[in-house]
Design a protein around this motif. Sequence first.
Motif, PDB file in Angstrom:
ATOM      1  N   ASP A   1      15.044   5.738   7.468  1.00  0.00           N
ATOM      2  CA  ASP A   1      15.128   7.120   7.152  1.00  0.00           C
ATOM      3  C   ASP A   1      14.039   7.971   6.448  1.00  0.00           C
ATOM      4  OD1 ASP A   1      16.132   6.038   5.225  1.00  0.00           O
ATOM      5  OD2 ASP A   1      17.798   7.051   5.051  1.00  0.00           O
ATOM      6  N   ALA A   2      13.128   6.826   6.172  1.00  0.00           N
ATOM      7  CA  ALA A   2      12.002   7.299   5.290  1.00  0.00           C
ATOM      8  C   ALA A   2      11.020   8.368   6.140  1.00  0.00           C
ATOM      9  CB  ALA A   2      11.468   6.341   4.711  1.00  0.00           C
TER      10      ALA A   2
ATOM     11  N   THR B   1      -0.697  -6.637  19.684  1.00  0.00           N
ATOM     12  CA  THR B   1      -0.011  -6.478  18.413  1.00  0.00           C
ATOM     13  C   THR B   1       0.060  -5.004  18.132  1.00  0.00           C
ATOM     14  OG1 THR B   1      -0.726  -8.267  17.066  1.00  0.00           O
ATOM     15  CG2 THR B   1      -0.035  -6.285  15.627  1.00  0.00           C
ATOM     16  N   LEU B   2       1.244  -4.419  18.103  1.00  0.00           N
ATOM     17  CA  LEU B   2       1.435  -3.008  18.201  1.00  0.00           C
ATOM     18  C   LEU B   2       1.826  -2.333  16.632  1.00  0.00           C
ATOM     19  CD1 LEU B   2       3.350  -2.256  21.373  1.00  0.00           C
ATOM     20  CD2 LEU B   2       1.118  -2.067  20.943  1.00  0.00           C
ATOM     21  N   ILE B   3       1.043  -1.468  16.092  1.00  0.00           N
ATOM     22  CA  ILE B   3       1.562  -0.926  14.912  1.00  0.00           C
ATOM     23  C   ILE B   3       1.513   0.530  15.131  1.00  0.00           C
ATOM     24  CG2 ILE B   3       0.668  -0.782  12.441  1.00  0.00           C
ATOM     25  CD1 ILE B   3      -0.774  -3.197  12.889  1.00  0.00           C
ATOM     26  N   ALA B   4       2.667   1.012  14.471  1.00  0.00           N
ATOM     27  CA  ALA B   4       2.730   2.625  14.802  1.00  0.00           C
ATOM     28  C   ALA B   4       3.247   3.266  13.451  1.00  0.00           C
ATOM     29  CB  ALA B   4       3.750   2.993  15.831  1.00  0.00           C
ATOM     30  N   LEU B   5       2.838   4.388  13.233  1.00  0.00           N
ATOM     31  CA  LEU B   5       3.375   5.433  12.007  1.00  0.00           C
ATOM     32  C   LEU B   5       3.772   6.432  12.525  1.00  0.00           C
ATOM     33  CD1 LEU B   5       3.805   5.561   9.154  1.00  0.00           C
ATOM     34  CD2 LEU B   5       1.491   6.722   9.063  1.00  0.00           C
ATOM     35  N   LEU B   6       5.230   6.665  12.163  1.00  0.00           N
ATOM     36  CA  LEU B   6       6.014   7.811  12.771  1.00  0.00           C
ATOM     37  C   LEU B   6       6.391   8.825  11.289  1.00  0.00           C
ATOM     38  CD1 LEU B   6       6.648   5.968  15.104  1.00  0.00           C
ATOM     39  CD2 LEU B   6       8.833   6.828  15.236  1.00  0.00           C
ATOM     40  N   HIS B   7       5.977   9.942  11.559  1.00  0.00           N
ATOM     41  CA  HIS B   7       6.353  10.910  10.578  1.00  0.00           C
ATOM     42  C   HIS B   7       7.536  11.990  10.880  1.00  0.00           C
ATOM     43  CE1 HIS B   7       5.355  14.880   8.158  1.00  0.00           C
ATOM     44  NE2 HIS B   7       5.858  13.985   7.334  1.00  0.00           N
ATOM     45  N   ARG B   8       8.469  11.690  10.245  1.00  0.00           N
ATOM     46  CA  ARG B   8       9.541  12.341  10.653  1.00  0.00           C
ATOM     47  C   ARG B   8      10.100  12.259  12.123  1.00  0.00           C
ATOM     48  NH1 ARG B   8       8.470  17.910   7.122  1.00  0.00           N
ATOM     49  NH2 ARG B   8       8.856  17.036   5.055  1.00  0.00           N
ATOM     50  N   GLY B   9      10.057  11.078  12.527  1.00  0.00           N
ATOM     51  CA  GLY B   9      10.517  10.483  13.827  1.00  0.00           C
ATOM     52  C   GLY B   9       9.407  10.734  14.815  1.00  0.00           C
ATOM     53  N   ARG B  10       8.130  11.408  14.452  1.00  0.00           N
ATOM     54  CA  ARG B  10       7.347  11.662  15.534  1.00  0.00           C
ATOM     55  C   ARG B  10       6.080  10.673  15.508  1.00  0.00           C
ATOM     56  NH1 ARG B  10       2.582  15.028  16.403  1.00  0.00           N
ATOM     57  NH2 ARG B  10       2.628  15.491  14.204  1.00  0.00           N
ATOM     58  N   PRO B  11       5.593   9.713  16.445  1.00  0.00           N
ATOM     59  CA  PRO B  11       4.529   8.892  16.352  1.00  0.00           C
ATOM     60  C   PRO B  11       2.921   9.586  15.812  1.00  0.00           C
ATOM     61  CG  PRO B  11       5.733   8.429  18.355  1.00  0.00           C
ATOM     62  CD  PRO B  11       6.081   9.775  17.733  1.00  0.00           C
TER      63      PRO B  11
ATOM     64  N   ARG C   1       0.792  -1.181  -0.170  1.00  0.00           N
ATOM     65  CA  ARG C   1       0.025  -0.021   0.063  1.00  0.00           C
ATOM     66  C   ARG C   1       0.816   1.073   0.087  1.00  0.00           C
ATOM     67  NH1 ARG C   1      -5.370  -0.614   3.345  1.00  0.00           N
ATOM     68  NH2 ARG C   1      -6.021  -2.954   3.021  1.00  0.00           N
ATOM     69  N   PHE C   2       1.982   1.354   0.641  1.00  0.00           N
ATOM     70  CA  PHE C   2       2.742   2.540   0.763  1.00  0.00           C
ATOM     71  C   PHE C   2       4.282   2.163   0.511  1.00  0.00           C
ATOM     72  CE2 PHE C   2      -0.694   2.307   4.113  1.00  0.00           C
ATOM     73  CZ  PHE C   2      -1.339   3.438   3.489  1.00  0.00           C
ATOM     74  N   PRO C   3       4.494   1.798  -0.832  1.00  0.00           N
ATOM     75  CA  PRO C   3       5.963   1.584  -1.068  1.00  0.00           C
ATOM     76  C   PRO C   3       6.948   2.258  -0.823  1.00  0.00           C
ATOM     77  CG  PRO C   3       4.680   1.953  -3.274  1.00  0.00           C
ATOM     78  CD  PRO C   3       3.559   1.913  -1.925  1.00  0.00           C
ATOM     79  N   ALA C   4       6.679   3.859  -0.809  1.00  0.00           N
ATOM     80  CA  ALA C   4       7.759   4.608  -0.396  1.00  0.00           C
ATOM     81  C   ALA C   4       8.133   4.651   1.348  1.00  0.00           C
ATOM     82  CB  ALA C   4       7.384   6.239  -0.909  1.00  0.00           C
ATOM     83  N   HIS C   5       7.290   4.285   2.122  1.00  0.00           N
ATOM     84  CA  HIS C   5       7.489   4.169   3.581  1.00  0.00           C
ATOM     85  C   HIS C   5       8.396   3.087   4.041  1.00  0.00           C
ATOM     86  CE1 HIS C   5       3.293   6.036   4.412  1.00  0.00           C
ATOM     87  NE2 HIS C   5       3.705   6.571   3.348  1.00  0.00           N
TER      88      HIS C   5
ATOM     89  N   TYR D   1       8.094   8.657   6.215  1.00  0.00           N
ATOM     90  CA  TYR D   1       7.025   7.991   7.109  1.00  0.00           C
ATOM     91  C   TYR D   1       7.562   6.630   7.258  1.00  0.00           C
ATOM     92  CZ  TYR D   1       3.341  11.312   5.978  1.00  0.00           C
ATOM     93  OH  TYR D   1       2.441  12.413   6.064  1.00  0.00           O
ATOM     94  N   LEU D   2       7.261   6.073   8.797  1.00  0.00           N
ATOM     95  CA  LEU D   2       7.888   5.072   9.050  1.00  0.00           C
ATOM     96  C   LEU D   2       7.076   4.199   9.898  1.00  0.00           C
ATOM     97  CD1 LEU D   2      10.618   2.951   9.475  1.00  0.00           C
ATOM     98  CD2 LEU D   2      11.003   4.543  11.488  1.00  0.00           C
ATOM     99  N   TRP D   3       6.981   2.770   9.486  1.00  0.00           N
ATOM    100  CA  TRP D   3       6.095   2.105  10.310  1.00  0.00           C
ATOM    101  C   TRP D   3       6.839   1.466  11.354  1.00  0.00           C
ATOM    102  CZ3 TRP D   3       0.654   2.204   9.805  1.00  0.00           C
ATOM    103  CH2 TRP D   3       0.112   2.865   8.907  1.00  0.00           C
ATOM    104  N   VAL D   4       6.429   1.391  12.602  1.00  0.00           N
ATOM    105  CA  VAL D   4       7.124   0.374  13.432  1.00  0.00           C
ATOM    106  C   VAL D   4       6.309  -0.551  14.193  1.00  0.00           C
ATOM    107  CG1 VAL D   4       8.373   0.787  15.777  1.00  0.00           C
ATOM    108  CG2 VAL D   4       8.519   2.685  14.231  1.00  0.00           C
ATOM    109  N   LEU D   5       6.830  -1.827  14.253  1.00  0.00           N
ATOM    110  CA  LEU D   5       5.890  -2.996  14.326  1.00  0.00           C
ATOM    111  C   LEU D   5       6.499  -3.725  15.632  1.00  0.00           C
ATOM    112  CD1 LEU D   5       5.761  -4.042  10.689  1.00  0.00           C
ATOM    113  CD2 LEU D   5       4.183  -2.471  11.666  1.00  0.00           C
ATOM    114  N   ASP D   6       5.508  -4.315  16.350  1.00  0.00           N
ATOM    115  CA  ASP D   6       5.655  -5.225  17.435  1.00  0.00           C
ATOM    116  C   ASP D   6       4.696  -6.461  17.256  1.00  0.00           C
ATOM    117  OD1 ASP D   6       6.435  -6.930  19.384  1.00  0.00           O
ATOM    118  OD2 ASP D   6       6.703  -5.494  20.918  1.00  0.00           O
ATOM    119  N   PRO D   7       4.842  -7.279  16.455  1.00  0.00           N
ATOM    120  CA  PRO D   7       3.575  -8.448  16.094  1.00  0.00           C
ATOM    121  C   PRO D   7       3.252  -8.978  17.352  1.00  0.00           C
ATOM    122  CG  PRO D   7       5.896  -9.476  15.587  1.00  0.00           C
ATOM    123  CD  PRO D   7       6.091  -7.894  15.722  1.00  0.00           C
ATOM    124  N   ILE D   8       3.952  -9.348  18.351  1.00  0.00           N
ATOM    125  CA  ILE D   8       3.369  -9.677  19.429  1.00  0.00           C
ATOM    126  C   ILE D   8       4.164  -9.159  20.781  1.00  0.00           C
ATOM    127  CG2 ILE D   8       2.809 -11.743  21.218  1.00  0.00           C
ATOM    128  CD1 ILE D   8       2.583 -13.547  18.739  1.00  0.00           C
TER     129      ILE D   8
END
Length: 257
Positions: A73-74, A98-108, A56-60, A76-83
């Motif tokens: 260093d993108a 399950t934890l799914i985060a999206l950071l924009h320039r380092g900020r959640p 869905r977001f190939p540039a992330h 937008y950065l997705w940060v994941l903890d599956p369990i």
Amino acid sequence: MEAFIAAAEAAAELAGAVIRPLFRSPLLVEAKGDASPVTEADRGAERAIRALLAERFPAHGIWGEEYGPDRADAEYLWVLDPIDGTRAFVTGRPLFGTLIALLHRGRPVLGLIDQPGIGERWIGVAGQPTRFRSPLGGTPRCRPCGRLAEAELSCTSPEMFEPQDRPGFERLRAAARRVTWGGDCYAYGLMALGLVDVIAESTMKPWDWAALVPVVEGAGGRVTGWKGEALTLESDGRVLAVGDPALLPEATRLLAG
């Protein structure tokens, strides 16, 4: 932002479909370098999440606990903890998440806590009220608590503290009304429901805390380092969450000594 939320929810559904059939089943558990248990559920769930987000977001960028960073260093950065709470998972306790985060320039800017074992989900978006779905009900709103003497303190485990961090936590523990152990990410969800007032933990990695920040703060709380500073990908692993921001000065003072 709605497209990001939809992707995070879809990814959580895929992860849950991998995780639930393996819960309370015989699993091959291995030891990682930090001695935490790893199962095929962790790896399979992260693979499923990564595949969906990459499509869905190939540039992330994506950074997950099991498979590491890809373009960290993108913008937008997705940060994941599956369990999050693998020890709970392998011992049959359903409070793992399950934890799914999206950071924009380092900020959640987006955080999702999904509890596939009990069907609860929190979604936090920077600048928006936290959303919550549960068959058990509940309203996402941190409760007022102006004094630590009245506060419910929570922590995953006393074993997570390095020796230099233990005195600060013990000072905080002595000042609180009582402490409860366990829960991993679930404790932060309970804070967002007004049931926990303070959480202090250390040795936390970005995938452990990134999704929690928008969830707690969207319910009126704060998540910082032990000095009250904003968390970043370079933070030292010490995490402090308070449901009532009025608790922050006293909590940081005690942690610092």
